[in-house]
Write a protein that holds these residues in place. Structure first.
Motif, PDB file in Angstrom:
ATOM      1  N   TYR A 173      48.740  44.913  -9.862  1.00 33.36           N
ATOM      2  CA  TYR A 173      48.718  44.242 -11.003  1.00 33.36           C
ATOM      3  C   TYR A 173      49.947  43.181 -11.033  1.00 33.36           C
ATOM      4  N   TYR A 174      50.404  43.083  -9.943  1.00 34.78           N
ATOM      5  CA  TYR A 174      51.516  41.960  -9.477  1.00 34.78           C
ATOM      6  C   TYR A 174      50.883  40.857  -8.699  1.00 34.78           C
ATOM      7  N   TYR A 199      49.140  36.785 -21.672  1.00 35.98           N
ATOM      8  CA  TYR A 199      50.326  36.186 -21.439  1.00 35.98           C
ATOM      9  C   TYR A 199      50.710  36.095 -19.856  1.00 35.98           C
ATOM     10  N   GLU A 245      53.874  36.659 -17.478  1.00 34.68           N
ATOM     11  CA  GLU A 245      55.086  36.868 -17.555  1.00 34.68           C
ATOM     12  C   GLU A 245      55.802  36.760 -16.154  1.00 34.68           C
ATOM     13  N   ASN A 291      54.518  37.561 -10.836  1.00 28.27           N
ATOM     14  CA  ASN A 291      54.295  37.485 -12.289  1.00 28.27           C
ATOM     15  C   ASN A 291      53.194  38.641 -12.633  1.00 28.27           C
ATOM     16  N   ARG A 292      52.920  38.685 -13.583  1.00 26.76           N
ATOM     17  CA  ARG A 292      52.013  39.582 -14.182  1.00 26.76           C
ATOM     18  C   ARG A 292      51.438  39.330 -15.499  1.00 26.76           C
ATOM     19  N   ASP A 340      58.882  37.650 -13.853  1.00 26.53           N
ATOM     20  CA  ASP A 340      60.220  38.534 -13.791  1.00 26.53           C
ATOM     21  C   ASP A 340      61.106  38.375 -12.699  1.00 26.53           C
ATOM     22  N   VAL A 361      50.352  40.172 -19.448  1.00 23.68           N
ATOM     23  CA  VAL A 361      50.151  40.933 -20.251  1.00 23.68           C
ATOM     24  C   VAL A 361      49.993  40.478 -21.484  1.00 23.68           C
ATOM     25  N   GLY A 362      49.064  41.033 -22.108  1.00 19.21           N
ATOM     26  CA  GLY A 362      48.364  40.718 -23.248  1.00 19.21           C
ATOM     27  C   GLY A 362      47.919  39.361 -23.207  1.00 19.21           C
TER      28      GLY A 362
END
Length: 122
Positions: free
Chosen positions: A33-34, A106, A108, A100-101, A110, A103-104
Motif C-alpha cells: 500500500y505504499y 487523498y 498523503e 506516498n499512500r 510522508d 488515504v480516503g
C-alpha cells in the motif's frame, strides 16, 4: 524512520536521458500500500508530480510526461529509478523522490528525499 536519498548526474545535455536513483532505507519498497514517487520543482515554479511505482511494481505516470518517462525498481537494492528521455532545458529542476499512500481518496506524502538539482544544458 524511512529515509530516501536521490543520486545521479547534476548536468545532462539536451536530447539525452536523465537518470536518477532513489535509495530507500528503514522500509521496504515492496511493503503493501505504499507508492514511490518522483516529483520535481522547476526554478520559480511549483511542484510537479512525474509518476510512481507501486509496492506491487505497477507504474503510473503524469499524462504530460508519460511519453518520455520510465520508472523502475531494484528490490534487491531497495531502490527505484527515474529515466526521462529527450530532455530540454525546461526539464531543469530539483528532483525529489518520496513515499506516498492513498488515504480516503487523498494522496498523503510522508517521507521525502532532500532533492537533487538537475540542469539540462549543453
Amino acid at each position: 524512520q524511512v529515509q530516501l536519498q536521490e543520486s545521479g548526474p547534476g548536468l545532462v545535455k539536451p536530447s539525452q536521458t536523465l537518470s536518477l536513483t532513489c535509495t530507500v532505507s528503514g522500509g521496504s519498497i515492496t511493503t503493501n500500500y505504499y507508492y514511490w514517487s518522483w516529483i520535481r520543482q522547476p526554478p520559480g515554479k511549483g511542484l510537479e508530480w512525474i509518476g510512481y511505482i507501486a509496492y506491487s511494481g505497477s507504474t503510473y505516470y503524469s499524462p504530460s510526461l508519460k511519453s518520455r518517462t520510465s520508472i523502475s525498481r531494484d528490490t534487491s537494492k531497495n531502490q527505484f529509478a527515474l529515466q526521462l528521455s529527450s530532455v530540454t532545458p525546461e526539464d531543469t529542476a530539483v528532483y525529489y523522490c518520496a513515499r506516498n499512500r492513498f488515504v480516503g481518496g487523498y494522496v498523503e506524502y510522508d517521507y521525502w528525499g532532500q532533492g537533487t538539482q538537475v540542469t539540462v544544458s549543453s
